[in-house]
Design an enzyme around this catalytic site. Structure first.
Site, PDB file in Angstrom:
ATOM      1  N   ARG A 114     -63.771 -43.535  38.783  1.00 28.88           N
ATOM      2  CA  ARG A 114     -63.308 -42.877  37.553  1.00 28.88           C
ATOM      3  C   ARG A 114     -61.783 -42.873  37.471  1.00 28.88           C
ATOM      4  O   ARG A 114     -61.190 -43.595  36.683  1.00 28.88           O
ATOM      5  CB  ARG A 114     -63.873 -41.437  37.490  1.00 28.88           C
ATOM      6  CG  ARG A 114     -63.857 -40.796  36.098  1.00 28.88           C
ATOM      7  CD  ARG A 114     -62.493 -40.322  35.635  1.00 28.88           C
ATOM      8  NE  ARG A 114     -61.880 -39.364  36.544  1.00 28.88           N
ATOM      9  CZ  ARG A 114     -60.651 -38.903  36.407  1.00 28.88           C
ATOM     10  NH1 ARG A 114     -59.893 -39.317  35.402  1.00 28.88           N
ATOM     11  NH2 ARG A 114     -60.150 -38.051  37.283  1.00 28.88           N
ATOM     12  N   ASP A 115     -61.150 -42.119  38.320  1.00 31.27           N
ATOM     13  CA  ASP A 115     -59.688 -42.008  38.258  1.00 31.27           C
ATOM     14  C   ASP A 115     -59.023 -43.325  38.640  1.00 31.27           C
ATOM     15  O   ASP A 115     -57.927 -43.637  38.176  1.00 31.27           O
ATOM     16  CB  ASP A 115     -59.222 -40.881  39.189  1.00 31.27           C
ATOM     17  CG  ASP A 115     -57.812 -40.415  38.884  1.00 31.27           C
ATOM     18  OD1 ASP A 115     -57.341 -40.643  37.754  1.00 31.27           O
ATOM     19  OD2 ASP A 115     -57.168 -39.825  39.776  1.00 31.27           O
ATOM     20  N   HIS A 125     -55.041 -33.538  45.609  1.00 29.44           N
ATOM     21  CA  HIS A 125     -55.222 -34.808  44.881  1.00 29.44           C
ATOM     22  C   HIS A 125     -53.823 -35.399  44.681  1.00 29.44           C
ATOM     23  O   HIS A 125     -53.087 -34.972  43.797  1.00 29.44           O
ATOM     24  CB  HIS A 125     -55.904 -34.517  43.536  1.00 29.44           C
ATOM     25  CG  HIS A 125     -56.143 -35.725  42.683  1.00 29.44           C
ATOM     26  ND1 HIS A 125     -57.405 -36.113  42.290  1.00 29.44           N
ATOM     27  CD2 HIS A 125     -55.298 -36.624  42.140  1.00 29.44           C
ATOM     28  CE1 HIS A 125     -57.318 -37.203  41.534  1.00 29.44           C
ATOM     29  NE2 HIS A 125     -56.033 -37.523  41.430  1.00 29.44           N
ATOM     30  N   HIS A 176     -51.018 -38.625  44.310  1.00 32.91           N
ATOM     31  CA  HIS A 176     -50.715 -40.001  43.931  1.00 32.91           C
ATOM     32  C   HIS A 176     -49.519 -40.473  44.748  1.00 32.91           C
ATOM     33  O   HIS A 176     -48.724 -39.672  45.229  1.00 32.91           O
ATOM     34  CB  HIS A 176     -50.451 -40.092  42.425  1.00 32.91           C
ATOM     35  CG  HIS A 176     -51.688 -39.970  41.597  1.00 32.91           C
ATOM     36  ND1 HIS A 176     -52.123 -40.962  40.736  1.00 32.91           N
ATOM     37  CD2 HIS A 176     -52.614 -38.981  41.505  1.00 32.91           C
ATOM     38  CE1 HIS A 176     -53.244 -40.584  40.146  1.00 32.91           C
ATOM     39  NE2 HIS A 176     -53.558 -39.387  40.597  1.00 32.91           N
ATOM     40  N   CYS A 191     -52.423 -42.815  35.672  1.00 33.51           N
ATOM     41  CA  CYS A 191     -52.834 -41.889  34.613  1.00 33.51           C
ATOM     42  C   CYS A 191     -52.451 -42.495  33.277  1.00 33.51           C
ATOM     43  O   CYS A 191     -51.281 -42.833  33.056  1.00 33.51           O
ATOM     44  CB  CYS A 191     -52.153 -40.528  34.785  1.00 33.51           C
ATOM     45  SG  CYS A 191     -52.519 -39.381  33.448  1.00 33.51           S
ATOM     46  N   ASN A 208     -53.768 -43.489  43.183  1.00 39.27           N
ATOM     47  CA  ASN A 208     -54.103 -42.389  44.081  1.00 39.27           C
ATOM     48  C   ASN A 208     -53.780 -42.783  45.515  1.00 39.27           C
ATOM     49  O   ASN A 208     -53.665 -43.971  45.836  1.00 39.27           O
ATOM     50  CB  ASN A 208     -55.611 -42.113  43.997  1.00 39.27           C
ATOM     51  CG  ASN A 208     -56.030 -41.587  42.655  1.00 39.27           C
ATOM     52  OD1 ASN A 208     -55.916 -40.401  42.374  1.00 39.27           O
ATOM     53  ND2 ASN A 208     -56.535 -42.464  41.793  1.00 39.27           N
TER      54      ASN A 208
END
Length: 301
Positions: free
Chosen positions: A15-16, A207, A209, A240, A249
């Protein structure tokens, strides 16, 4: 330094990791990525999102991905759900967990969600109620908690406001996200310690990056204060769509290599993740992670 004996790694690549890819990734590839990652032992895989295809076209096939993945018993398959329409999609897709996402930055909330932080929280309330009514796990993603591309510094009180609201809504976990990868360890410790006074520490996730190469150091800083859940993406995929310049990430391979070196259990097969990172990187025609490339090169030698 006493670290947790075991940590939970949430794999967010499907997803991300993929949401920012300019070229549409075939559904077959997304399904195989989810299946490879769950087979590698990740206890939680963020599979897709039920958002408007107008905003994130890459995720338009979310229902098909969820219908086709080979679900591994005990694995939590999460999806992002910004509103009730998204929740209905998640419910039909039999998602194990729905994720609501709010920003700690007022400027980012306006740009990303077209509303204020307070308004965004009010929008999520019905989703939270519906999740509770249907017995579905609820997670809250707290973006720009460590810096914003539009306003720069984000006051800790704004982070705590969102954390409190997520707690009130019934979130089991909250993700403290460095959306644009600007944080350094001292900032991470400070923010995590503050959030842990408002939300149970066992439900707080880091989380990070890796825009400035600080993500692994930030994982260690979070471990220092007792955080035991981390999000990562195979091959360091990601970015993003609403944060210019944000890179991927922290790579799952890098985090798993770190945890192995610290004698912290994850239940995840690093070699399988290296293979997956090399495979998806070849498909997307990009470099994989540093640890992944090093391990792959050592094997080939």
């Amino acid at each position: 330094m006493s670290y947790p004996q075991r940590v939970k790694i949430v794999e967010v690549g499907p997803r991300d990791g993929l949401q920012n890819e300019k070229e549409l990734v075939p559904t077959d590839v997304k399904v195989e990525l989810c299946d490879r990652l769950s087979a590698a032992g990740f206890p939680n895989v963020e599979a897709t999102s039920f958002v408007s295809p107008k905003w994130v076209p890459q995720m338009a096939d979310g229902a098909e991905v969820m219908a086709r993945i080979a679900r591994r018993p005990g694995t939590i398959y999460s999806v992002l759900t910004p509103n009730m329409k998204g929740f209905e999609g998640a419910l039909a897709a039999k998602a194990d967990e729905v994720v609501i996402f709010g920003a700690a930055s007022e400027a980012f909330s306006q740009k990303n969600l077209n509303c204020s932080i307070a308004e965004s929280m009010d929008r999520f309330a019905p989703v939270a109620e519906a999740a509770k009514a249907h017995g579905i796990r609820l997670r809250g993603a707290l973006s720009t908690a460590l810096g914003c591309p539009y306003q720069g510094e984000v006051p800790i009180e704004d982070v705590l406001y969102v954390a409190r609201r997520f707690k009130e809504m019934g979130c089991i976990e909250i993700d403290i996200a460095d959306t644009i990868g600007v944080a350094t360890p001292q900032k991470v410790r400070k923010v995590m310690e503050a959030v842990a006074k408002e939300f149970p520490i066992e439900g707080i996730a880091g989380h990070f990056h890796d825009t400035y190469g600080q993500a692994v150091a930030n994982v260690v800083a979070a471990l220092d204060v007792g955080i035991s859940i981390f999000h990562s993406s195979a091959a360091g995929l990601g970015g993003c769509p609403f944060a210019k310049g944000a890179t991927g990430n922290v790579a799952s391979e890098d985090v798993l290599y770190l945890m192995r070196g610290l004698d912290i259990e994850t239940g995840v097969d690093l070699d399988a993740v290296v293979d997956t990172g090399q495979w998806i990187s070849a498909h997307l025609q990009r470099k994989s992670s540093r640890a992944g490339n090093a391990i792959a090169a050592k094997r080939a030698a």
